[in-house]
Design a protein around this motif. Structure first.
Motif, short mmCIF file in Angstrom:
data_model
loop_
_atom_site.label_atom_id
_atom_site.label_comp_id
_atom_site.label_asym_id
_atom_site.label_seq_id
_atom_site.Cartn_x
_atom_site.Cartn_y
_atom_site.Cartn_z
N MET A 1 -16.17 -34.05 -10.78
CA MET A 1 -15.77 -32.87 -10.01
C MET A 1 -16.97 -31.93 -9.87
SD MET A 1 -12.85 -30.08 -10.89
CE MET A 1 -12.14 -29.19 -9.55
N ALA A 2 -17.08 -31.31 -8.71
CA ALA A 2 -18.16 -30.35 -8.47
C ALA A 2 -18.02 -29.15 -9.38
CB ALA A 2 -18.14 -29.91 -7.02
N GLN A 3 -19.15 -28.58 -9.76
CA GLN A 3 -19.15 -27.40 -10.61
C GLN A 3 -19.20 -26.11 -9.82
OE1 GLN A 3 -22.52 -28.90 -13.25
NE2 GLN A 3 -21.54 -27.29 -14.42
N VAL A 4 -19.65 -26.20 -8.57
CA VAL A 4 -19.92 -25.01 -7.78
C VAL A 4 -19.27 -25.16 -6.40
CG1 VAL A 4 -21.77 -23.75 -6.61
CG2 VAL A 4 -22.10 -24.52 -8.96
N HIS A 5 -18.59 -24.10 -5.96
CA HIS A 5 -18.06 -24.04 -4.60
C HIS A 5 -18.54 -22.72 -4.01
CE1 HIS A 5 -15.27 -23.96 -1.21
NE2 HIS A 5 -15.13 -22.69 -1.50
N THR A 6 -19.16 -22.79 -2.84
CA THR A 6 -19.56 -21.58 -2.13
C THR A 6 -19.16 -21.73 -0.67
OG1 THR A 6 -21.79 -22.42 -1.62
CG2 THR A 6 -21.52 -21.18 -3.68
N ALA A 7 -18.72 -20.64 -0.07
CA ALA A 7 -18.33 -20.69 1.34
C ALA A 7 -18.33 -19.31 1.96
CB ALA A 7 -16.94 -21.32 1.47
N ILE A 8 -18.53 -19.30 3.25
CA ILE A 8 -18.32 -18.13 4.09
C ILE A 8 -17.10 -18.47 4.94
CG2 ILE A 8 -19.23 -16.73 5.96
CD1 ILE A 8 -22.06 -17.53 4.84
N VAL A 9 -16.13 -17.58 4.95
CA VAL A 9 -14.87 -17.85 5.63
C VAL A 9 -14.71 -16.88 6.80
CG1 VAL A 9 -12.37 -17.87 5.37
CG2 VAL A 9 -13.83 -18.71 3.51
N ASP A 10 -14.50 -17.41 7.98
CA ASP A 10 -14.25 -16.59 9.16
C ASP A 10 -12.90 -15.91 8.99
OD1 ASP A 10 -13.43 -15.63 11.69
OD2 ASP A 10 -14.56 -17.19 12.73
N ALA A 11 -12.92 -14.59 8.94
CA ALA A 11 -11.69 -13.82 8.70
C ALA A 11 -10.64 -14.06 9.78
CB ALA A 11 -12.01 -12.33 8.60
N GLY A 12 -11.05 -14.47 10.96
CA GLY A 12 -10.12 -14.76 12.03
C GLY A 12 -9.46 -16.13 11.89
N GLN A 13 -10.00 -16.98 11.00
CA GLN A 13 -9.48 -18.33 10.82
C GLN A 13 -8.50 -18.45 9.66
OE1 GLN A 13 -10.26 -20.93 12.97
NE2 GLN A 13 -11.12 -19.24 14.14
N ARG A 14 -8.86 -17.82 8.53
CA ARG A 14 -7.99 -17.88 7.35
C ARG A 14 -8.38 -16.79 6.37
NH1 ARG A 14 -9.97 -19.82 2.48
NH2 ARG A 14 -11.81 -21.13 2.54
N ALA A 15 -7.47 -16.50 5.45
CA ALA A 15 -7.72 -15.52 4.40
C ALA A 15 -8.33 -16.23 3.19
CB ALA A 15 -6.42 -14.83 4.00
N LEU A 16 -8.97 -15.47 2.34
CA LEU A 16 -9.47 -16.00 1.06
C LEU A 16 -8.29 -16.11 0.10
CD1 LEU A 16 -12.72 -13.89 0.58
CD2 LEU A 16 -12.45 -16.06 1.77
N HIS A 17 -8.28 -17.15 -0.74
CA HIS A 17 -7.14 -17.39 -1.63
C HIS A 17 -7.58 -17.50 -3.08
CE1 HIS A 17 -4.51 -17.99 1.75
NE2 HIS A 17 -5.37 -18.84 2.26
N ILE A 18 -7.05 -16.63 -3.91
CA ILE A 18 -7.35 -16.66 -5.35
C ILE A 18 -6.83 -17.94 -5.98
CG2 ILE A 18 -6.84 -15.57 -7.55
CD1 ILE A 18 -6.87 -12.92 -6.14
#
Length: 150
Positions: A1-18
């Motif tokens: 499994m990956a140790q690191v996840h990074t992303a930029i999320v277009d606010a018009g496409q989806r919300a960030l999820h905890i």
């Protein structure tokens, strides 16, 4: 499994999820999980805020997110997991702008790793923030790296 996840999320496409962040950093050997969630507030420096627009140069921001996450892994141990996501675009008051999550074997390193990551994001990643005010005006924020202690 990956140790690191990074992303930029277009606010018009989806919300960030905890929940997605905690699912990513989960491990049966971890006893410590910590997160920072940054939301748009309705008041800044005495001015009523309606929303915020975030912009960034995606390739540079993602490179810096990856460096920050890997620095945390190097500091807190090879088993540490780190999630960094930041919204890009317009968010209204209450919208989630950034989610940082870490999973570690123990609580102390979870707290310290989370703090290290969010501070590095706020102080070193070129993210531009434009606040939109109740009076119809808007201003680009100085951001943490440009703020002066008065």
């Amino acid at each position: 499994m990956a140790q690191v996840h990074t992303a930029i999320v277009d606010a018009g496409q989806r919300a960030l999820h905890i929940a997605a962040a905690f699912d990513f950093v989960a491990d049966p050997g971890f006893g410590g999980y910590n997160a920072f969630v940054g939301r748009i507030r309705d008041l800044n420096h005495g001015r009523g805020v309606l929303g915020v627009s975030y912009d960034m140069f995606d390739a540079l921001a993602l490179q810096r997110f990856d460096e920050i996450a890997r620095e945390a892994v190097a500091t807190f141990g090879p088993g540490v997991r780190v999630w960094i996501e930041h919204a890009k675009g317009r968010l209204d008051v209450g919208g989630v702008a950034v989610v940082i999550a870490v999973g570690t074997p123990h609580r102390d390193e979870a707290f310290r790793a989370c703090r290290q990551v969010i501070e590095a994001v706020k102080h070193t990643v070129p993210i531009w923030k434009q606040e939109h005010y109740e009076d119809g005006s808007s201003e680009w924020s100085e951001g943490c790296s440009l703020c002066r202690a008065d």
